[in-house]
Design a protein around this motif. Structure first.
Motif, PDB file in Angstrom:
ATOM      1  N   ARG A 138      22.189  -7.731  45.386  1.00  0.00           N
ATOM      2  CA  ARG A 138      21.743  -8.653  46.442  1.00  0.00           C
ATOM      3  C   ARG A 138      20.614  -9.556  45.933  1.00  0.00           C
ATOM      4  O   ARG A 138      20.582 -10.741  46.200  1.00  0.00           O
ATOM      5  CB  ARG A 138      21.304  -7.897  47.699  1.00  0.00           C
ATOM      6  N   ASP A 162      28.987  -2.978  55.662  1.00  0.00           N
ATOM      7  CA  ASP A 162      28.113  -4.161  55.711  1.00  0.00           C
ATOM      8  C   ASP A 162      27.030  -4.038  56.784  1.00  0.00           C
ATOM      9  O   ASP A 162      25.924  -4.532  56.619  1.00  0.00           O
ATOM     10  CB  ASP A 162      28.935  -5.439  55.989  1.00  0.00           C
ATOM     11  N   VAL A 217      34.331  -4.509  47.306  1.00  0.00           N
ATOM     12  CA  VAL A 217      33.228  -5.483  47.370  1.00  0.00           C
ATOM     13  C   VAL A 217      32.054  -5.012  48.227  1.00  0.00           C
ATOM     14  O   VAL A 217      30.892  -5.256  47.875  1.00  0.00           O
ATOM     15  CB  VAL A 217      33.746  -6.868  47.830  1.00  0.00           C
ATOM     16  N   SER A 276      36.520 -11.628  58.109  1.00  0.00           N
ATOM     17  CA  SER A 276      37.743 -12.348  58.521  1.00  0.00           C
ATOM     18  C   SER A 276      37.678 -12.969  59.906  1.00  0.00           C
ATOM     19  O   SER A 276      38.657 -12.911  60.639  1.00  0.00           O
ATOM     20  CB  SER A 276      38.946 -11.409  58.515  1.00  0.00           C
ATOM     21  N   LYS A 297      34.770 -17.664  59.142  1.00  0.00           N
ATOM     22  CA  LYS A 297      33.496 -18.300  58.792  1.00  0.00           C
ATOM     23  C   LYS A 297      33.668 -19.376  57.712  1.00  0.00           C
ATOM     24  O   LYS A 297      33.167 -20.481  57.846  1.00  0.00           O
ATOM     25  CB  LYS A 297      32.490 -17.260  58.273  1.00  0.00           C
ATOM     26  N   GLY A 313      28.218 -16.092  55.278  1.00  0.00           N
ATOM     27  CA  GLY A 313      28.077 -14.756  54.705  1.00  0.00           C
ATOM     28  C   GLY A 313      27.736 -13.724  55.750  1.00  0.00           C
ATOM     29  O   GLY A 313      28.272 -13.734  56.871  1.00  0.00           O
ATOM     30  N   GLY A 347      30.184 -15.001  50.090  1.00  0.00           N
ATOM     31  CA  GLY A 347      31.062 -13.854  49.859  1.00  0.00           C
ATOM     32  C   GLY A 347      31.803 -13.971  48.535  1.00  0.00           C
ATOM     33  O   GLY A 347      32.079 -12.967  47.872  1.00  0.00           O
ATOM     34  N   ARG A 370      34.822  -2.482  55.660  1.00  0.00           N
ATOM     35  CA  ARG A 370      33.811  -3.444  55.216  1.00  0.00           C
ATOM     36  C   ARG A 370      32.768  -3.695  56.306  1.00  0.00           C
ATOM     37  O   ARG A 370      31.574  -3.726  56.036  1.00  0.00           O
ATOM     38  CB  ARG A 370      34.471  -4.761  54.788  1.00  0.00           C
ATOM     39  N   ILE A 405      22.837 -14.628  55.817  1.00  0.00           N
ATOM     40  CA  ILE A 405      22.321 -15.977  55.527  1.00  0.00           C
ATOM     41  C   ILE A 405      21.207 -16.340  56.518  1.00  0.00           C
ATOM     42  O   ILE A 405      20.142 -16.805  56.127  1.00  0.00           O
ATOM     43  CB  ILE A 405      23.454 -17.042  55.545  1.00  0.00           C
ATOM     44  N   ARG A 441      24.397  -0.733  55.793  1.00  0.00           N
ATOM     45  CA  ARG A 441      23.704  -0.578  54.503  1.00  0.00           C
ATOM     46  C   ARG A 441      22.195  -0.758  54.692  1.00  0.00           C
ATOM     47  O   ARG A 441      21.741  -1.376  55.662  1.00  0.00           O
ATOM     48  CB  ARG A 441      24.248  -1.600  53.487  1.00  0.00           C
ATOM     49  N   TRP A 499      31.331 -11.111  61.238  1.00  0.00           N
ATOM     50  CA  TRP A 499      32.169 -10.005  60.792  1.00  0.00           C
ATOM     51  C   TRP A 499      33.234 -10.489  59.807  1.00  0.00           C
ATOM     52  O   TRP A 499      33.470 -11.689  59.688  1.00  0.00           O
ATOM     53  CB  TRP A 499      32.827  -9.342  62.018  1.00  0.00           C
TER      54      TRP A 499
HETATM   55  O1  CDP Z   1      35.976 -13.733  54.079  1.00  0.00           O
HETATM   56  P1  CDP Z   1      35.694 -12.290  54.396  1.00  0.00           P
HETATM   57  O2  CDP Z   1      35.195 -12.117  55.788  1.00  0.00           O
HETATM   58  O3  CDP Z   1      36.810 -11.374  54.060  1.00  0.00           O
HETATM   59  O4  CDP Z   1      34.514 -11.784  53.482  1.00  0.00           O
HETATM   60  P2  CDP Z   1      33.673 -12.540  52.397  1.00  0.00           P
HETATM   61  O5  CDP Z   1      32.798 -13.561  53.055  1.00  0.00           O
HETATM   62  O6  CDP Z   1      34.560 -12.997  51.295  1.00  0.00           O
HETATM   63  O7  CDP Z   1      32.695 -11.376  51.873  1.00  0.00           O
HETATM   64  C1  CDP Z   1      33.198 -10.261  51.167  1.00  0.00           C
HETATM   65  C2  CDP Z   1      32.178  -9.143  51.210  1.00  0.00           C
HETATM   66  O8  CDP Z   1      30.995  -9.552  50.512  1.00  0.00           O
HETATM   67  C3  CDP Z   1      31.686  -8.718  52.585  1.00  0.00           C
HETATM   68  O9  CDP Z   1      32.519  -7.766  53.202  1.00  0.00           O
HETATM   69  C4  CDP Z   1      30.307  -8.147  52.266  1.00  0.00           C
HETATM   70  O10 CDP Z   1      30.402  -6.827  51.801  1.00  0.00           O
HETATM   71  C5  CDP Z   1      29.843  -9.004  51.112  1.00  0.00           C
HETATM   72  N1  CDP Z   1      28.926 -10.073  51.515  1.00  0.00           N
HETATM   73  C6  CDP Z   1      27.602  -9.757  51.718  1.00  0.00           C
HETATM   74  O11 CDP Z   1      27.217  -8.598  51.621  1.00  0.00           O
HETATM   75  N2  CDP Z   1      26.692 -10.722  51.988  1.00  0.00           N
HETATM   76  C7  CDP Z   1      27.074 -11.999  52.092  1.00  0.00           C
HETATM   77  N3  CDP Z   1      26.144 -12.941  52.329  1.00  0.00           N
HETATM   78  C8  CDP Z   1      28.433 -12.346  51.940  1.00  0.00           C
HETATM   79  C9  CDP Z   1      29.346 -11.353  51.657  1.00  0.00           C
END
Ligand code: CDP
Length: 229
Positions: A113, A188, A103, A16, A19, A133, A38, A184, A136, A191, A14
């Motif tokens: 994607r 996420d 984003v 924040s 990761k 991510g 991300g 988000r 992954i 989708r 999820w």
């Molecule tokens: O670090 P944080 O959890 O805020 O999010 P991030 O890893 O920077 O990713 C930002 C956004 O990119 C996510 O909320 C997803 O919408 C998207 N994302 C994704 O769809 N697929 C990934 N492999 C990584 C990020």
């Protein structure tokens, strides 16, 4: 450790929940490459904002993607892998709330994607990659030798992200951060194209009550087991 086999490590979860922090530390300890997937979606979003790309216009999205070159480069001073877009270091600008607000809509687009996943898979071809991510373990590296799915309570995630943004002098309230994480996570995980979900063979790591060192120790142990087998 050198005699051990090289593996790929997929870290999903999820918004924040720490990761990237764990993935970065793990990669450093193993002498592996760390990729924050991300950051790629955030950089693409930044370009779409700057160029006012209409997300509903498939051709405009495709054209914008054709103009993007993304690269990760090691910052010798910080030791971190930073993202560059078309020759510009955008590492700082992609972390703003403006980008965070959009984003997930950008990352939900099929063309976006496909563009990002192709590059991520290429980076992982030679193994020795820790990537974090949302997809992954399910999509990018379905054969990753180690998959971790991270989670933490909402309170903990909000307070960590708030602290991070405040340290960067961004004016932001608890309510704004909470709303952004919820939005988000919702987009996420609902989708159509590779939604956020735990791969069946991923280990769940709830770090609500773990220190960074504790979670790193657990992940390192799992990695060593997989590298030895
Ligand atoms: O670090 P944080 O959890 O805020 O999010 P991030 O890893 O920077 O990713 C930002 C956004 O990119 C996510 O909320 C997803 O919408 C998207 N994302 C994704 O769809 N697929 C990934 N492999 C990584 C990020």
């Amino acid at each position: 450790m050198n005699k051990m086999r090289k593996i790929n490590i997929a870290i999903d979860g999820w918004s924040s929940c720490g990761k990237s922090t764990m993935a970065r530390q793990l990669a450093r300890l193993l002498n592996y490459v760390f990729i924050d997937s991300g950051a790629m979606y955030r950089a693409i979003t930044l370009l779409f904002i700057r160029n006012q790309v209409d997300l509903a216009d498939v051709r405009a999205v495709e054209q914008a993607l054709q103009s993007i070159n993304l690269q990760f480069q090691l910052n010798a001073e910080s030791g971190n892998n930073e993202i560059w877009m078309n020759g510009e270091n955008v590492e700082k600008e992609i972390r703003t709330m403006d980008v965070a607000q959009r984003v997930s809509d950008v990352a939900a687009l099929k063309q976006v994607r496909e563009f990002a996943v192709a590059q991520q898979q290429q980076i992982g071809q030679g193994k020795g990659v820790v990537m974090d991510g949302r997809d992954i373990g399910t999509m990018v590296f379905p054969d990753a030798e180690l998959k971790i799915f991270m989670t933490a309570s909402e309170d903990v995630r909000v307070s960590r992200r708030l602290k991070e943004l405040q340290q960067k002098n961004q004016e932001i309230t608890v309510d704004e951060v909470t709303a952004n994480l919820r939005m988000r996570d919702h987009i996420d995980s609902t989708r159509d194209v590779s939604p956020l979900r735990r791969a069946e063979d991923a280990i769940i790591l709830d770090n609500s009550n773990l220190s960074p060192d504790q979670q790193l120790g657990m992940a390192l142990e799992w990695a060593k087991q997989r590298m030895a087998s």
